[in-house]
Motif scaffolding. Sequence first.
Motif, PDB file in Angstrom:
ATOM      1  N   ALA A 207      35.802  44.916 -27.140  1.00 55.80           N
ATOM      2  CA  ALA A 207      36.758  45.611 -27.996  1.00 55.80           C
ATOM      3  C   ALA A 207      36.268  45.807 -29.424  1.00 55.80           C
ATOM      4  O   ALA A 207      36.592  46.798 -30.065  1.00 55.80           O
ATOM      5  N   ALA A 208      35.491  44.858 -29.958  1.00 53.75           N
ATOM      6  CA  ALA A 208      35.088  44.908 -31.364  1.00 53.75           C
ATOM      7  C   ALA A 208      34.157  46.083 -31.642  1.00 53.75           C
ATOM      8  O   ALA A 208      33.386  46.500 -30.788  1.00 53.75           O
ATOM      9  N   THR A 209      34.231  46.596 -32.867  1.00 53.45           N
ATOM     10  CA  THR A 209      33.379  47.706 -33.268  1.00 53.45           C
ATOM     11  C   THR A 209      32.039  47.183 -33.783  1.00 53.45           C
ATOM     12  O   THR A 209      31.885  45.986 -34.081  1.00 53.45           O
ATOM     13  N   GLU A 210      31.105  48.113 -33.936  1.00 59.35           N
ATOM     14  CA  GLU A 210      29.797  47.751 -34.475  1.00 59.35           C
ATOM     15  C   GLU A 210      29.943  47.169 -35.882  1.00 59.35           C
ATOM     16  O   GLU A 210      29.292  46.168 -36.219  1.00 59.35           O
ATOM     17  N   GLN A 211      30.813  47.757 -36.700  1.00 61.83           N
ATOM     18  CA  GLN A 211      31.004  47.285 -38.065  1.00 61.83           C
ATOM     19  C   GLN A 211      31.566  45.862 -38.087  1.00 61.83           C
ATOM     20  O   GLN A 211      31.171  45.030 -38.917  1.00 61.83           O
ATOM     21  N   GLU A 212      32.477  45.562 -37.191  1.00 59.09           N
ATOM     22  CA  GLU A 212      33.070  44.227 -37.128  1.00 59.09           C
ATOM     23  C   GLU A 212      32.036  43.178 -36.724  1.00 59.09           C
ATOM     24  O   GLU A 212      32.024  42.058 -37.259  1.00 59.09           O
ATOM     25  N   ILE A 213      31.157  43.550 -35.799  1.00 58.22           N
ATOM     26  CA  ILE A 213      30.099  42.616 -35.377  1.00 58.22           C
ATOM     27  C   ILE A 213      29.143  42.355 -36.518  1.00 58.22           C
ATOM     28  O   ILE A 213      28.800  41.196 -36.822  1.00 58.22           O
ATOM     29  N   HIS A 214      28.678  43.397 -37.195  1.00 60.79           N
ATOM     30  CA  HIS A 214      27.760  43.230 -38.316  1.00 60.79           C
ATOM     31  C   HIS A 214      28.396  42.369 -39.422  1.00 60.79           C
ATOM     32  O   HIS A 214      27.738  41.503 -39.993  1.00 60.79           O
ATOM     33  N   ALA A 215      29.666  42.611 -39.692  1.00 55.83           N
ATOM     34  CA  ALA A 215      30.358  41.882 -40.747  1.00 55.83           C
ATOM     35  C   ALA A 215      30.416  40.388 -40.466  1.00 55.83           C
ATOM     36  O   ALA A 215      30.381  39.572 -41.393  1.00 55.83           O
ATOM     37  N   ALA A 216      30.470  40.005 -39.211  1.00 56.35           N
ATOM     38  CA  ALA A 216      30.553  38.589 -38.849  1.00 56.35           C
ATOM     39  C   ALA A 216      29.288  37.831 -39.228  1.00 56.35           C
ATOM     40  O   ALA A 216      29.331  36.615 -39.445  1.00 56.35           O
ATOM     41  N   PHE A 217      28.161  38.548 -39.345  1.00 58.07           N
ATOM     42  CA  PHE A 217      26.895  37.880 -39.619  1.00 58.07           C
ATOM     43  C   PHE A 217      26.388  38.135 -41.042  1.00 58.07           C
ATOM     44  O   PHE A 217      25.428  37.507 -41.476  1.00 58.07           O
ATOM     45  N   GLN A 218      27.027  39.060 -41.767  1.00 55.91           N
ATOM     46  CA  GLN A 218      26.537  39.402 -43.097  1.00 55.91           C
ATOM     47  C   GLN A 218      27.349  38.720 -44.186  1.00 55.91           C
ATOM     48  O   GLN A 218      26.886  38.450 -45.249  1.00 55.91           O
TER      49      GLN A 218
END
Length: 218
Positions: A207-218
């Motif tokens: 369900a998560a977007t690409e932006q949400e995934i990147h934000a979790a690690f940045q």
Amino acid sequence: MRALIAGAGRLGTQIAQVLAAARNDVTLVDVDEDRAAELEGRLPVRLLTGDACELGFLEVAGALTADLVVAATGEDEDNLVISLLAKRQFTVPRVAARVNDAENTWLFDQSWGVDTAVPAATPLISLIEEATGASDTVALLRLSKAGVDVIETAITPESGAVGRTLAGIRLPAGAVIATVIRDGQPTVPAPEMRLQPGDELLVVSHAATEQEIHAAFQ
């Protein structure tokens, strides 16, 4: 989807990890018993030792019911034979083959049973995208049959995730880390693993977007 991957090198192993994380039924085979033993228990796949160039072994490995065969060995001759057997003898719907020597690219076509020829230098995500025949690409790849996205993200020296354990990363709901690639090698994403600059992660998301995934690690 039932996937049969021949060759448990870096590419074959990474493809197996991603497809398995996306809830596909994956069988990974290699002729090297030591390599198979090394991977035993580290991957959520069926591991077999044997020569995928042999008709009988391919049948035992599940070629009769495979939706996808990926010939990812380090030998072009073997990849061509595996592809031809998969397509002609077992009528596998989708066959992808790795091309190790660019001079042999012209051989990798449908006359050898190859639906998709992929140069060895092609990024992992591109190889999986080509192999599965996915056309609905969201982020880097949507595995339509599995109903998930596979999103790639890299850890930079500036990333807030540097030094944190995987267990300490708050991922969006429905997201799972499939593998961490460190120093060019895929590793099992254990909860206690601490992230380092240069790590690459493949995250399976429902369900998560690409932006949400990147934000979790940045």
